[in-house]
Motif scaffolding. Structure first.
Motif, PDB file in Angstrom:
ATOM      1  N   GLY A 188      36.590  44.585  40.369  1.00  0.00           N
ATOM      2  CA  GLY A 188      37.165  46.050  41.295  1.00  0.00           C
ATOM      3  C   GLY A 188      38.224  46.550  40.408  1.00  0.00           C
ATOM      4  O   GLY A 188      38.949  45.960  39.571  1.00  0.00           O
ATOM      5  N   HIS A 189      38.496  47.969  40.618  1.00  0.00           N
ATOM      6  CA  HIS A 189      39.304  48.877  40.350  1.00  0.00           C
ATOM      7  C   HIS A 189      39.164  49.010  38.710  1.00  0.00           C
ATOM      8  O   HIS A 189      38.138  49.002  38.267  1.00  0.00           O
ATOM      9  CB  HIS A 189      40.879  48.517  40.602  1.00  0.00           C
ATOM     10  CG  HIS A 189      40.805  48.340  42.157  1.00  0.00           C
ATOM     11  ND1 HIS A 189      40.933  49.365  42.937  1.00  0.00           N
ATOM     12  CD2 HIS A 189      40.995  47.170  42.992  1.00  0.00           C
ATOM     13  CE1 HIS A 189      41.085  48.958  44.123  1.00  0.00           C
ATOM     14  NE2 HIS A 189      40.973  47.909  44.363  1.00  0.00           N
ATOM     15  N   GLY A 190      40.370  48.959  37.862  1.00  0.00           N
ATOM     16  CA  GLY A 190      40.218  49.335  36.532  1.00  0.00           C
ATOM     17  C   GLY A 190      40.905  50.615  36.222  1.00  0.00           C
ATOM     18  O   GLY A 190      40.729  51.665  37.043  1.00  0.00           O
ATOM     19  N   VAL A 232      44.184  41.098  37.755  1.00  0.00           N
ATOM     20  CA  VAL A 232      43.788  39.648  38.311  1.00  0.00           C
ATOM     21  C   VAL A 232      42.120  39.565  38.567  1.00  0.00           C
ATOM     22  O   VAL A 232      41.659  38.413  38.151  1.00  0.00           O
ATOM     23  CB  VAL A 232      44.610  39.588  39.908  1.00  0.00           C
ATOM     24  CG1 VAL A 232      44.016  38.434  40.428  1.00  0.00           C
ATOM     25  CG2 VAL A 232      45.990  39.506  39.914  1.00  0.00           C
ATOM     26  N   VAL A 233      41.592  40.580  38.966  1.00  0.00           N
ATOM     27  CA  VAL A 233      40.129  40.400  39.333  1.00  0.00           C
ATOM     28  C   VAL A 233      39.546  40.178  37.956  1.00  0.00           C
ATOM     29  O   VAL A 233      38.433  39.591  37.910  1.00  0.00           O
ATOM     30  CB  VAL A 233      39.612  41.344  40.102  1.00  0.00           C
ATOM     31  CG1 VAL A 233      40.210  41.244  41.501  1.00  0.00           C
ATOM     32  CG2 VAL A 233      39.714  42.794  39.826  1.00  0.00           C
ATOM     33  N   LEU A 234      39.918  41.046  36.831  1.00  0.00           N
ATOM     34  CA  LEU A 234      39.119  41.097  35.416  1.00  0.00           C
ATOM     35  C   LEU A 234      39.112  39.613  34.900  1.00  0.00           C
ATOM     36  O   LEU A 234      38.172  39.068  34.745  1.00  0.00           O
ATOM     37  CB  LEU A 234      39.694  42.047  34.654  1.00  0.00           C
ATOM     38  CG  LEU A 234      39.155  42.202  33.322  1.00  0.00           C
ATOM     39  CD1 LEU A 234      37.843  42.388  33.433  1.00  0.00           C
ATOM     40  CD2 LEU A 234      39.827  43.164  32.594  1.00  0.00           C
ATOM     41  N   SER A 235      40.687  38.980  35.170  1.00  0.00           N
ATOM     42  CA  SER A 235      40.816  37.518  34.633  1.00  0.00           C
ATOM     43  C   SER A 235      39.665  36.579  35.185  1.00  0.00           C
ATOM     44  O   SER A 235      39.200  35.764  34.727  1.00  0.00           O
ATOM     45  CB  SER A 235      42.285  37.313  34.816  1.00  0.00           C
ATOM     46  OG  SER A 235      42.369  35.868  34.426  1.00  0.00           O
ATOM     47  N   GLN A 283      37.083  44.999  30.227  1.00  0.00           N
ATOM     48  CA  GLN A 283      38.199  45.704  29.890  1.00  0.00           C
ATOM     49  C   GLN A 283      38.711  46.706  30.869  1.00  0.00           C
ATOM     50  O   GLN A 283      38.046  47.023  31.921  1.00  0.00           O
ATOM     51  CB  GLN A 283      38.474  46.287  28.358  1.00  0.00           C
ATOM     52  CG  GLN A 283      37.182  47.415  28.158  1.00  0.00           C
ATOM     53  CD  GLN A 283      36.857  47.814  26.864  1.00  0.00           C
ATOM     54  OE1 GLN A 283      37.855  47.657  26.015  1.00  0.00           O
ATOM     55  NE2 GLN A 283      35.811  48.457  26.654  1.00  0.00           N
ATOM     56  N   ASP A 284      40.001  47.189  30.561  1.00  0.00           N
ATOM     57  CA  ASP A 284      40.720  48.103  31.627  1.00  0.00           C
ATOM     58  C   ASP A 284      40.284  49.404  31.574  1.00  0.00           C
ATOM     59  O   ASP A 284      40.629  50.330  30.749  1.00  0.00           O
ATOM     60  CB  ASP A 284      42.249  47.834  31.615  1.00  0.00           C
ATOM     61  CG  ASP A 284      43.018  48.732  32.735  1.00  0.00           C
ATOM     62  OD1 ASP A 284      42.264  48.731  33.667  1.00  0.00           O
ATOM     63  OD2 ASP A 284      44.163  48.979  32.403  1.00  0.00           O
ATOM     64  N   VAL A 285      39.156  49.688  32.246  1.00  0.00           N
ATOM     65  CA  VAL A 285      38.488  50.931  32.280  1.00  0.00           C
ATOM     66  C   VAL A 285      38.087  51.500  33.637  1.00  0.00           C
ATOM     67  O   VAL A 285      37.853  50.505  34.438  1.00  0.00           O
ATOM     68  CB  VAL A 285      37.156  50.963  31.345  1.00  0.00           C
ATOM     69  CG1 VAL A 285      37.398  50.824  29.715  1.00  0.00           C
ATOM     70  CG2 VAL A 285      36.358  50.107  31.797  1.00  0.00           C
ATOM     71  N   SER A 286      38.163  52.483  33.948  1.00  0.00           N
ATOM     72  CA  SER A 286      37.692  53.107  35.130  1.00  0.00           C
ATOM     73  C   SER A 286      36.330  53.429  34.994  1.00  0.00           C
ATOM     74  O   SER A 286      35.767  53.995  34.283  1.00  0.00           O
ATOM     75  CB  SER A 286      38.321  54.444  35.463  1.00  0.00           C
ATOM     76  OG  SER A 286      39.826  54.177  35.590  1.00  0.00           O
ATOM     77  N   LEU A 287      35.618  52.847  36.253  1.00  0.00           N
ATOM     78  CA  LEU A 287      34.022  53.120  36.591  1.00  0.00           C
ATOM     79  C   LEU A 287      33.929  53.676  37.878  1.00  0.00           C
ATOM     80  O   LEU A 287      34.609  53.264  38.958  1.00  0.00           O
ATOM     81  CB  LEU A 287      33.184  51.793  36.487  1.00  0.00           C
ATOM     82  CG  LEU A 287      33.343  51.132  34.978  1.00  0.00           C
ATOM     83  CD1 LEU A 287      32.620  49.884  35.094  1.00  0.00           C
ATOM     84  CD2 LEU A 287      32.646  51.990  33.994  1.00  0.00           C
TER      85      LEU A 287
END
Length: 148
Positions: A4-6, A23-26, A49-53
């Motif tokens: 979620g998020h990003g 945290v959730v990406l990890s 990676q840290d992107v918005s979707l």
């Protein structure tokens, strides 16, 4: 699996300054890595990676890959000790329409299977982490609605 998020959507931020999106990406990358060695299971991440979707972009990934299962990860924050723990959410079954009945499509089956998987995951997560369980809940999440 959908971390979620990003990007510009960080989610909650802990006292240490770490954001929910990180945290959730990890967690998603670790689960993806572990499952990728399991025969018969193919995993796809909506983001690595840290992107918005948007929900539509996330849903498009699941549709394109013809996913059998959608797991969206979030790590909520709270100041109350009674509400800290692990909660899992699965798509609420939409009401059957005449079209659904005549075509043999039964959306509640997806919801039922998702509930069973959420219960299994909850049991294992609680055993592994010793965290409080906040249960499993059916919700009409916009992402779940976007993939239908």
């Amino acid at each position: 699996m959908d971390p979620g998020h990003g990007g510009y959507e960080g989610g909650v931020q802990g006292d240490s300054g770490i954001s929910e999106k990180d945290v959730v990406l990890s967690i998603a990358i670790k689960v993806h890595t572990k499952l990728s060695t399991t025969p018969g299971i193919t995993t796809v991440l909506t983001r690595e990676q840290d992107v918005s979707l948007s929900n539509q972009q996330r849903a498009g990934i699941f549709k394109a890959k013809q996913a059998d299962l959608l797991i969206t990860l979030h790590a909520g924050g709270t100041f109350s000790r009674e509400t800290q723990g692990i909660a899992l959410y699965y798509p609420d079954a939409p009401a059957l329409s005449r079209t659904d009945i005549s075509t043999g499509v039964h959306p509640q089956n997806h919801s039922t299977r998702s509930r069973i998987i959420a219960q299994t995951l909850s049991t294992h997560l609680i055993q592994e982490t010793s965290a409080n369980t906040l249960g499993i809940h059916a919700i009409p999440n916009p992402l779940f609605l976007a993939i239908n």
